[in-house]
Design a protein around this motif. Structure first.
Motif, mmCIF file in Angstrom:
data_model
loop_
_atom_site.group_PDB
_atom_site.id
_atom_site.type_symbol
_atom_site.label_atom_id
_atom_site.label_comp_id
_atom_site.label_asym_id
_atom_site.label_seq_id
_atom_site.Cartn_x
_atom_site.Cartn_y
_atom_site.Cartn_z
ATOM 1 N N LEU A 56 2.636 -11.605 -0.976
ATOM 2 C CA LEU A 56 3.847 -11.733 -1.785
ATOM 3 C C LEU A 56 3.803 -10.692 -2.895
ATOM 4 O O LEU A 56 2.845 -10.647 -3.661
ATOM 5 N N ASP A 57 4.842 -9.857 -2.971
ATOM 6 C CA ASP A 57 4.868 -8.829 -4.011
ATOM 7 C C ASP A 57 6.288 -8.313 -4.168
ATOM 8 O O ASP A 57 7.093 -8.401 -3.228
ATOM 9 N N VAL A 58 6.580 -7.778 -5.349
ATOM 10 C CA VAL A 58 7.913 -7.216 -5.588
ATOM 11 C C VAL A 58 8.020 -5.796 -5.050
ATOM 12 O O VAL A 58 9.121 -5.288 -4.856
ATOM 13 N N LYS A 59 6.890 -5.150 -4.844
ATOM 14 C CA LYS A 59 6.919 -3.777 -4.328
ATOM 15 C C LYS A 59 6.320 -3.736 -2.935
ATOM 16 O O LYS A 59 5.582 -4.633 -2.520
ATOM 17 N N GLU A 60 6.663 -2.692 -2.199
ATOM 18 C CA GLU A 60 6.181 -2.547 -0.831
ATOM 19 C C GLU A 60 4.671 -2.330 -0.815
ATOM 20 O O GLU A 60 4.089 -1.828 -1.784
ATOM 21 N N MET A 61 4.045 -2.679 0.317
ATOM 22 C CA MET A 61 2.606 -2.495 0.452
ATOM 23 C C MET A 61 2.256 -1.017 0.426
ATOM 24 O O MET A 61 2.946 -0.195 1.035
ATOM 25 N N GLU A 62 1.167 -0.681 -0.291
ATOM 26 C CA GLU A 62 0.767 0.717 -0.437
ATOM 27 C C GLU A 62 0.455 1.373 0.900
ATOM 28 O O GLU A 62 0.742 2.534 1.127
ATOM 29 N N ASN A 63 -0.168 0.609 1.802
ATOM 30 C CA ASN A 63 -0.592 1.185 3.083
ATOM 31 C C ASN A 63 0.394 0.885 4.210
ATOM 32 O O ASN A 63 0.046 0.958 5.378
ATOM 33 N N GLY A 64 1.624 0.532 3.847
ATOM 34 C CA GLY A 64 2.589 0.191 4.875
ATOM 35 C C GLY A 64 2.211 -1.117 5.537
ATOM 36 O O GLY A 64 2.059 -2.133 4.877
ATOM 37 N N GLU A 65 2.033 -1.101 6.837
ATOM 38 C CA GLU A 65 1.646 -2.301 7.562
ATOM 39 C C GLU A 65 0.135 -2.390 7.685
ATOM 40 O O GLU A 65 -0.555 -1.386 7.761
ATOM 41 N N ALA A 66 -0.383 -3.619 7.716
ATOM 42 C CA ALA A 66 -1.809 -3.849 7.911
ATOM 43 C C ALA A 66 -1.990 -4.916 8.981
ATOM 44 O O ALA A 66 -1.191 -5.860 9.063
ATOM 45 N N ARG A 67 -3.017 -4.766 9.760
ATOM 46 C CA ARG A 67 -3.269 -5.690 10.865
ATOM 47 C C ARG A 67 -3.436 -7.117 10.343
ATOM 48 O O ARG A 67 -4.216 -7.370 9.429
ATOM 49 N N GLY A 68 -2.688 -8.046 10.941
ATOM 50 C CA GLY A 68 -2.818 -9.452 10.588
ATOM 51 C C GLY A 68 -2.177 -9.830 9.272
ATOM 52 O O GLY A 68 -2.306 -10.969 8.819
ATOM 53 N N VAL A 69 -1.473 -8.892 8.616
ATOM 54 C CA VAL A 69 -0.888 -9.144 7.297
ATOM 55 C C VAL A 69 0.627 -9.082 7.396
ATOM 56 O O VAL A 69 1.190 -8.117 7.924
ATOM 57 N N THR A 70 1.288 -10.112 6.898
ATOM 58 C CA THR A 70 2.743 -10.152 6.865
ATOM 59 C C THR A 70 3.205 -10.043 5.423
ATOM 60 O O THR A 70 2.754 -10.805 4.557
ATOM 61 N N TYR A 71 4.092 -9.097 5.171
ATOM 62 C CA TYR A 71 4.576 -8.852 3.812
ATOM 63 C C TYR A 71 5.882 -9.599 3.567
ATOM 64 O O TYR A 71 6.785 -9.600 4.410
ATOM 65 N N TYR A 72 5.956 -10.253 2.395
ATOM 66 C CA TYR A 72 7.183 -10.926 1.978
ATOM 67 C C TYR A 72 7.560 -10.408 0.591
ATOM 68 O O TYR A 72 6.767 -10.534 -0.352
ATOM 69 N N LYS A 73 8.719 -9.825 0.472
ATOM 70 C CA LYS A 73 9.175 -9.352 -0.835
ATOM 71 C C LYS A 73 9.513 -10.568 -1.686
ATOM 72 O O LYS A 73 10.377 -11.376 -1.319
ATOM 73 N N CYS A 74 8.845 -10.697 -2.814
ATOM 74 C CA CYS A 74 9.013 -11.894 -3.629
ATOM 75 C C CYS A 74 8.611 -11.621 -5.068
ATOM 76 O O CYS A 74 7.541 -11.062 -5.330
ATOM 77 N N ASP A 75 9.459 -12.008 -5.990
ATOM 78 C CA ASP A 75 9.152 -11.956 -7.412
ATOM 79 C C ASP A 75 8.576 -13.314 -7.796
ATOM 80 O O ASP A 75 9.298 -14.322 -7.799
ATOM 81 N N VAL A 76 7.284 -13.355 -8.109
ATOM 82 C CA VAL A 76 6.624 -14.641 -8.356
ATOM 83 C C VAL A 76 7.058 -15.277 -9.676
ATOM 84 O O VAL A 76 6.671 -16.406 -9.971
#
Length: 363
Positions: free
Chosen positions: A121-141
């Motif tokens: 969970l993060d407001v900004k995109e992942m630095e390394n783009g996609e990562a194996r086994g990791v799902t990104y959710y855009k979210c302001d905590v």
């Protein structure tokens, strides 16, 4: 570990790779380890030394002391933290806030490669783009509505969360008089209030999980000592440390299957504190994120409750407040804790340096 963040050039001393932490680590694996301690009297005996010879008696006494100390440590941890829970990575769903970069991303990538299911969970995109086994959710905590929405998506896409790592943080690095109310509110919301939001959202899922769960709180030594230009950050970190300890006490009574891990870190080599230089690399070395990640991952893997302090002084930081106030003032001057933020430029400053074409080793 390289990174696209600039760092001011520093003049390394001849003992730059050496620190008190390294010395303690070496001793813990040699003279302070029960197995190694008992090898010494065995070697003496192999040389036909009598059992009542002074060197033999001293080595046996030392080995016995080390063994008893080790046993006391095991018993102490068992009394404090209880039995570990069983962990099967194929059944773990790990939620990491602020996991798009730095320490959070490192933990996410390691668990993703090892077969666990990871939600970042993060407001900004992942630095390394996609990562194996990791799902990104855009979210302001800091937005409880967004957290609730993402929690529903995670349960639908990945399954019931079993591990929550509260890692999201920001640093203003300004004096209180220079901050406006918006700065303060954003800092407290990100560094403190968001922990309550994520716990209220994900803790019920951990409680109903068949495999139990683990809550990890990333705090800081600044929450114990405070520092100039960190009034908001220090207040928030002190708050989450107290919150974590209170939560641990509650869960011990109501949900003993949930484990808690408190991480009290010193200065991390990440862009969050870009520009800040440690006053003493020997006594207070800058901690590499990979070292902190290893400790956190080991605690989660083993199913332990834990209290992690890095570097060495972070494990004893509570004793600072026991000192007479005069000695506290002396300690602060020696450590330069109230002047170290003068060179702070922050993550945005690092990005500006990158645009200017300056790329140096990660901080």
């Amino acid at each position: 570990m390289s990174s696209p963040y600039a760092m001011p050039p520093q003049g390394d001393s001849w003992f730059a790779p050496l620190s008190i932490d390294m010395i303690v680590k070496v001793f813990k694996r040699t003279f302070f380890h029960p197995f190694i301690a008992w090898i010494v009297p065995l070697c003496f005996r192999a040389q036909n030394m009598f059992w009542d010879a002074p060197p033999m008696l001293v080595s046996i006494a030392w080995a016995s002391f080390i063994t008893l100390s080790w046993m006391f440590g095991v018993i102490n941890n068992r009394m404090a933290f209880g039995l570990p829970r069983e962990v099967d990575l194929s059944e773990e769903v790990i939620v990491i806030t602020g996991g798009a970069s730095g320490l959070g991303l490192l933990i996410a990538e390691v668990y993703g490669m090892r077969g666990a299911t990871v939600a970042v969970l993060d407001v900004k995109e992942m630095e390394n783009g996609e990562a194996r086994g990791v799902t990104y959710y855009k979210c302001d905590v800091t937005d409880k509505a967004q957290i609730a929405r993402v929690a529903t998506e995670i349960e639908r896409d990945l399954g019931t969360p079993t591990v929550l790592i509260n890692n999201a943080a920001i640093v203003n690095g300004k004096r209180l008089l220079d901050m406006d109310i918006a700065d303060i509110e954003k800092s407290i919301a990100t560094n403190l209030t968001s922990h309550f939001y994520t716990l209220k959202t994900f803790l019920p899922a951990l409680a109903r999980s068949e495999v139990g769960g683990t809550v990890v709180t990333i705090s800081s030594v600044i929450g114990h000592v405070g520092a100039a230009q960190l009034t908001d950050y220090a207040a928030a970190k002190a708050g989450i440390t107290a919150m974590h300890k209170s939560l641990t006490a509650e869960l011990r009574e109501t949900h003993p299957e949930i484990r808690t891990v408190l991480v009290t870190a010193g200065q991390l080599s990440t862009p969050l504190f870009y520009g800040v230089q440690t006053p003493n690399a020997f006594l207070a070395p800058v901690v590499e994120p990979v070292d902190v990640a290893k400790e956190i991952i080991a605690a989660i893997d083993n199913g332990h409750n834990a209290s992690i302090g890095m570097p060495l002084y972070a494990r004893w930081i509570d004793w600072y407040n026991v000192l007479p106030v005069g000695l506290q003032a002396v300690a602060r001057r020696i450590a330069s804790v109230d002047t170290s933020m003068r060179t702070f430029v922050g993550r945005n400053g690092a990005k500006r340096s990158e645009k200017n074409g300056v790329v140096i080793q990660a901080f």
